[in-house]
Write a protein that holds these residues in place. Sequence first.
Motif, PDB file in Angstrom:
ATOM      1  N   ILE A 107      30.668  32.232  20.814  1.00  0.00           N
ATOM      2  CA  ILE A 107      31.794  31.291  20.760  1.00  0.00           C
ATOM      3  C   ILE A 107      33.120  31.968  21.100  1.00  0.00           C
ATOM      4  CG2 ILE A 107      33.195  29.858  19.198  1.00  0.00           C
ATOM      5  CD1 ILE A 107      30.581  29.218  17.691  1.00  0.00           C
ATOM      6  N   VAL A 144      36.962  30.412  22.264  1.00  0.00           N
ATOM      7  CA  VAL A 144      37.712  29.201  22.578  1.00  0.00           C
ATOM      8  C   VAL A 144      38.937  29.575  23.397  1.00  0.00           C
ATOM      9  CG1 VAL A 144      38.954  27.236  21.625  1.00  0.00           C
ATOM     10  CG2 VAL A 144      36.925  28.102  20.454  1.00  0.00           C
ATOM     11  N   LYS A 186      42.272  28.600  24.002  1.00  0.00           N
ATOM     12  CA  LYS A 186      43.257  27.712  23.369  1.00  0.00           C
ATOM     13  C   LYS A 186      44.163  27.047  24.408  1.00  0.00           C
ATOM     14  CE  LYS A 186      46.805  27.479  19.795  1.00  0.00           C
ATOM     15  NZ  LYS A 186      47.678  26.688  20.635  1.00  0.00           N
ATOM     16  N   ALA A 223      42.337  24.207  25.994  1.00  0.00           N
ATOM     17  CA  ALA A 223      42.204  23.058  25.071  1.00  0.00           C
ATOM     18  C   ALA A 223      43.537  22.323  24.963  1.00  0.00           C
ATOM     19  CB  ALA A 223      41.735  23.540  23.694  1.00  0.00           C
ATOM     20  N   LEU A 276      41.283  28.232  16.448  1.00  0.00           N
ATOM     21  CA  LEU A 276      40.294  27.286  16.986  1.00  0.00           C
ATOM     22  C   LEU A 276      38.905  27.911  16.993  1.00  0.00           C
ATOM     23  CD1 LEU A 276      42.250  25.634  19.965  1.00  0.00           C
ATOM     24  CD2 LEU A 276      41.698  24.627  17.743  1.00  0.00           C
ATOM     25  N   GLU A 277      38.854  29.225  17.098  1.00  0.00           N
ATOM     26  CA  GLU A 277      37.560  29.905  17.060  1.00  0.00           C
ATOM     27  C   GLU A 277      36.910  29.715  15.676  1.00  0.00           C
ATOM     28  OE1 GLU A 277      37.456  33.065  19.814  1.00  0.00           O
ATOM     29  OE2 GLU A 277      36.522  34.349  18.294  1.00  0.00           O
ATOM     30  N   ALA A 291      35.516  26.249  15.560  1.00  0.00           N
ATOM     31  CA  ALA A 291      34.244  26.139  16.281  1.00  0.00           C
ATOM     32  C   ALA A 291      33.097  26.744  15.465  1.00  0.00           C
ATOM     33  CB  ALA A 291      34.363  26.841  17.633  1.00  0.00           C
ATOM     34  N   VAL A 343      37.568  20.949  20.482  1.00  0.00           N
ATOM     35  CA  VAL A 343      36.711  22.066  20.074  1.00  0.00           C
ATOM     36  C   VAL A 343      35.509  21.545  19.274  1.00  0.00           C
ATOM     37  CG1 VAL A 343      36.633  24.106  18.565  1.00  0.00           C
ATOM     38  CG2 VAL A 343      38.564  23.775  20.137  1.00  0.00           C
ATOM     39  N   ARG A 352      33.024  19.455  21.428  1.00  0.00           N
ATOM     40  CA  ARG A 352      32.251  20.305  22.355  1.00  0.00           C
ATOM     41  C   ARG A 352      31.175  21.077  21.588  1.00  0.00           C
ATOM     42  NH1 ARG A 352      37.305  21.909  26.340  1.00  0.00           N
ATOM     43  NH2 ARG A 352      37.363  19.864  27.342  1.00  0.00           N
TER      44      ARG A 352
END
Length: 319
Positions: A22, A24, A26, A29, A200-201, A204, A236, A239
């Motif tokens: 994972i 992300v 950012k 997004a 955001l990670e 996720a 996020v 997905r």
Amino acid sequence: MTIDHFKRNEAMPLDLGWLNHIHVNKAAADRRAQSLANRRTVKKEYQAAWLVKAIELIDLTTLAGDDTPGRVERLCMKAMRPLRSDLVEALGLQDRNLMTGAVCVYHEMIQHADKVLKGRLPIAAVSTGFPAGLTSMETKVREIELSVAAGAKEIDIVITRQHVLTGNWQALYDEMLAYRKACGEAHVKAILATGDLVTLENVAKASWVCMMAGADFIKTSTGKEGVNATIPVSLVMVRAIREYHERTGFQIGYKPAGGVGTAKAALQYMTVMKEELGNEWLEPHLFRIGASSLLTDIERQLEHYVTGNYSAAHRHAQP
Ligand SMILES: O=C[C@H](O)COP(=O)(O)O
């Protein structure tokens, strides 16, 4: 399809290897969120139809310290008859049996909601020490069991944020698994409290762990964090749902909640679902919007569609 006839997510062993992939982006997004915000989500002629649909996706919510049986009873009556009868007639919805997706309340209010709803609409109860989730594990599991026994068909649990912030994915997995088990037949929504998760990670990874541990839905927020549902966070999470579906075949639901108060915002979230996951995810068994005041704005917009005029928000029955 109703939520009862749906193949539920089954818990699988925690696979930390899945988390390692994972990453992300950012900026990407944020860019995608901006492009969604800047364009008209649906053309005018479809807007009324989408807003009617949005009503069926709402978890009509009251989660205040001063909730009373009377307020909850009014909320439930509004959930069962969400639009004024003149609007129902003008929109030709007499045969649709229009209702919200569910009502969402604290445990103590389940009995009062049940008196009005009598099983016609699901009751969702927030649980596990909502909103902070910092009571003992024993108390949290018991709270779920009591709410299910009282008639809740859906349980909105809050995760322990420190498990995410310290990267203790095993602890997050274990608690989610225990909550899922305690829910039994009731469906469980995992509230990640994304505003507390910093990156955001983390959002996720928490989404993945909760899905692996059997969450039926993943939900953004309690409505009590400093930042609640946002479009970048939603991208996020949806997905993660899409990829989980590709890998396991299970369809997980999504619930943005907190601060979704306008028809325009509801249409944006619906567009995210349609574009990222497809039309199937625009149904109440896979998508809910947790909101206390959204219905009032949707009713106002539909009145404008029908009459060409706006009335003041206070003229619409507040749940
Ligand atoms: O889960 C739902 C939220 O608590 C509702 O938040 P809201 O009052 O900002 O709509």
